[in-house]
Design a protein around this motif. Structure first.
Motif, PDB file in Angstrom:
ATOM      1  N   GLY A  47      26.913 -16.015   7.721  1.00 44.03           N
ATOM      2  CA  GLY A  47      27.296 -14.968   6.782  1.00 44.03           C
ATOM      3  C   GLY A  47      28.795 -14.721   6.772  1.00 44.03           C
ATOM      4  N   THR A  48      29.431 -14.790   7.933  1.00 39.37           N
ATOM      5  CA  THR A  48      30.881 -14.610   8.000  1.00 39.37           C
ATOM      6  C   THR A  48      31.604 -15.731   7.259  1.00 39.37           C
ATOM      7  OG1 THR A  48      30.638 -13.545  10.160  1.00 39.37           O
ATOM      8  CG2 THR A  48      32.837 -14.327   9.553  1.00 39.37           C
ATOM      9  N   LEU A  49      31.184 -16.978   7.503  1.00 40.92           N
ATOM     10  CA  LEU A  49      31.777 -18.112   6.808  1.00 40.92           C
ATOM     11  C   LEU A  49      31.554 -18.012   5.304  1.00 40.92           C
ATOM     12  CD1 LEU A  49      33.128 -20.904   6.838  1.00 40.92           C
ATOM     13  CD2 LEU A  49      30.882 -21.912   7.287  1.00 40.92           C
ATOM     14  N   MET A  50      30.347 -17.613   4.922  1.00 46.31           N
ATOM     15  CA  MET A  50      30.000 -17.465   3.514  1.00 46.31           C
ATOM     16  C   MET A  50      30.892 -16.425   2.838  1.00 46.31           C
ATOM     17  SD  MET A  50      26.337 -16.144   2.072  1.00 46.31           S
ATOM     18  CE  MET A  50      25.512 -17.088   3.370  1.00 46.31           C
ATOM     19  N   ALA A  81      28.272 -12.543  -5.703  1.00 49.94           N
ATOM     20  CA  ALA A  81      26.903 -12.414  -5.195  1.00 49.94           C
ATOM     21  C   ALA A  81      26.773 -13.059  -3.814  1.00 49.94           C
ATOM     22  CB  ALA A  81      25.924 -13.049  -6.175  1.00 49.94           C
ATOM     23  N   ASP A  82      27.349 -14.244  -3.651  1.00 49.49           N
ATOM     24  CA  ASP A  82      27.282 -14.920  -2.348  1.00 49.49           C
ATOM     25  C   ASP A  82      28.105 -14.190  -1.292  1.00 49.49           C
ATOM     26  OD1 ASP A  82      25.603 -16.881  -3.350  1.00 49.49           O
ATOM     27  OD2 ASP A  82      27.237 -18.209  -3.929  1.00 49.49           O
ATOM     28  N   TRP A 256      16.099 -24.025  -1.508  1.00 49.60           N
ATOM     29  CA  TRP A 256      15.329 -22.836  -1.842  1.00 49.60           C
ATOM     30  C   TRP A 256      13.817 -23.032  -1.885  1.00 49.60           C
ATOM     31  CZ3 TRP A 256      16.500 -17.917  -1.705  1.00 49.60           C
ATOM     32  CH2 TRP A 256      17.838 -17.527  -1.795  1.00 49.60           C
ATOM     33  N   ILE A 257      13.347 -24.194  -2.295  1.00 47.02           N
ATOM     34  CA  ILE A 257      11.903 -24.377  -2.462  1.00 47.02           C
ATOM     35  C   ILE A 257      11.134 -24.224  -1.142  1.00 47.02           C
ATOM     36  CG2 ILE A 257      10.142 -26.111  -2.983  1.00 47.02           C
ATOM     37  CD1 ILE A 257      11.658 -26.899  -5.408  1.00 47.02           C
ATOM     38  N   CYS A 284      22.379 -21.215   3.497  1.00 47.00           N
ATOM     39  CA  CYS A 284      23.497 -22.166   3.434  1.00 47.00           C
ATOM     40  C   CYS A 284      23.821 -22.586   1.999  1.00 47.00           C
ATOM     41  CB  CYS A 284      23.192 -23.393   4.278  1.00 47.00           C
ATOM     42  SG  CYS A 284      23.250 -23.094   6.064  1.00 47.00           S
ATOM     43  N   HIS A 285      22.870 -22.392   1.083  1.00 49.73           N
ATOM     44  CA  HIS A 285      23.149 -22.732  -0.315  1.00 49.73           C
ATOM     45  C   HIS A 285      24.306 -21.898  -0.863  1.00 49.73           C
ATOM     46  CE1 HIS A 285      22.302 -23.069  -4.722  1.00 49.73           C
ATOM     47  NE2 HIS A 285      22.117 -24.319  -4.359  1.00 49.73           N
ATOM     48  N   SER A 286      24.466 -20.685  -0.342  1.00 48.13           N
ATOM     49  CA  SER A 286      25.584 -19.851  -0.770  1.00 48.13           C
ATOM     50  C   SER A 286      26.916 -20.366  -0.233  1.00 48.13           C
ATOM     51  CB  SER A 286      25.362 -18.402  -0.315  1.00 48.13           C
ATOM     52  OG  SER A 286      24.246 -17.832  -0.975  1.00 48.13           O
TER      53      SER A 286
END
Length: 326
Positions: A47-50, A81-82, A256-257, A284-286
């Motif tokens: 989350g921090t990296l994102m 959003a990310d 996501w799937i 991680c997609h974000s």
């Protein structure tokens, strides 16, 4: 983990009141140590990296005057959003190990649902924008397009906020643990509705990209007929476009799937390791989104180089690009 914290607080209260909870003297009792889950640490670091990565994208778009086309507005909304998703992961870590509050837990879950819902909806909006920019190439660049983009953004964020507010409004499992989904405090019905909605959005994105491929091949064939042959540059461009679309769809589906399908068949009694294993790719997609939608764009890359090394003057010459070029 919350039970551990509650037990610790009760134990400390007994000590303060002078009550013995065992045969040992009260001053010899020690608080139960909190064991930090390595998966939660990994999610917090992610989350921090994102947050940092998407903050860079937002800053580049905000401070570069030439990045004002509807497509860049959508990319900025996706990055925001990310960014919120990354902050939500950090808040979730704090809630889990520092703040033991049911209401704050609901707020953290609501923030994550809002952020990831907005992220997926922004990807859908970018796909629609790319499709319209190819399908209506001659009439696309109008004031109506800009207005439509902002209306779409407002609608997407309203939907995302409504979805994120459901746990706070009562769609949670804090009072009945048996109704919890794999992601506490979201209940099974809410998680299933989100999963089905995602699968429908993915099907729509897939259909739109198939139409984009058809339009691109049709344009290439028309150019080939006009020039009596397919030039190497047009063939390479078409191949590159198909490869890009394949990368976008493949990455989106891979990330996501698994989580969406697992949310439909599992609940809180399922092994927690499976939840982390399916949730981590979706999160991680974000991190991947800026690499796909932002840093592949020449204008954003050029702005990034200027911000990092100031190797070019700010008033550099930049060719206006159509949204389909992004």
């Amino acid at each position: 983990m919350s039970n551990l914290l509650q037990n610790t607080s009760l134990l400390n209260w007994d000590v303060l009141e002078g009550r013995n909870t065992s045969s040992a003297p009260s001053w010899e009792l020690e608080p139960v140590p909190v064991i930090v889950n390595p998966w939660d640490v990994l999610l917090c670091v992610t989350g921090t990296l994102m947050s940092c990565e998407n903050a860079v994208v937002i800053a580049l778009i905000a401070y570069t005057p030439t990045l004002r086309a509807p497509m860049f507005v959508l990319i900025g909304s996706l990055a925001f959003a990310d960014l919120l998703a990354g902050l939500g992961l950090i808040l979730n870590f704090i809630v889990t190990y520092i703040i033991d509050s049911g209401f704050v837990t609901l707020l953290s879950a609501g923030l994550l649902i809002t952020a990831f819902s907005a992220s997926v909806l922004n990807i859908l909006a970018i796909t629609v924008e790319r499709y319209l920019s190819l399908y209506n190439a001659l009439t696309y660049h109008t004031e109506g397009t800009v207005l439509c983009t902002y209306v779409t953004l407002v609608l997407m964020w309203v939907i995302s906020i409504v979805l994120g507010s459901l746990p706070v409004l009562g769609w949670n499992c804090l009072e009945d643990e048996s109704t919890c989904s794999i992601c506490r405090p979201v209940n099974k019905n809410n998680a299933a509705a989100l999963a089905v909605s995602f699968l429908l959005i993915f099907a729509l994105i897939l259909q739109l990209y198939l139409q984009i491929c058809k339009i691109a091949f049709r344009h290439a064939q028309q150019i080939a007929v006009q020039r009596q042959f397919m030039t190497a540059s047009h063939s390479s461009s078409t191949t590159k476009g198909v490869s890009t679309l394949t990368t976008i769809l493949g990455t989106f589906a891979f990330c996501w799937i698994p989580l969406a399908m697992y949310s439909l068949v599992a609940d809180t009694r399922s092994p927690v390791i499976y939840t982390y294993a399916t949730a981590l790719p979706a999160i991680c997609h974000s991190i991947i989104n800026p690499m796909i939608y932002a840093f592949r764009n020449p204008e954003i890359l050029r702005s990034l180089r200027i911000a990092c090394c100031w190797c070019m003057p700010y008033s550099f010459t930049m060719r206006p690009r159509t949204p389909s070029d992004v």
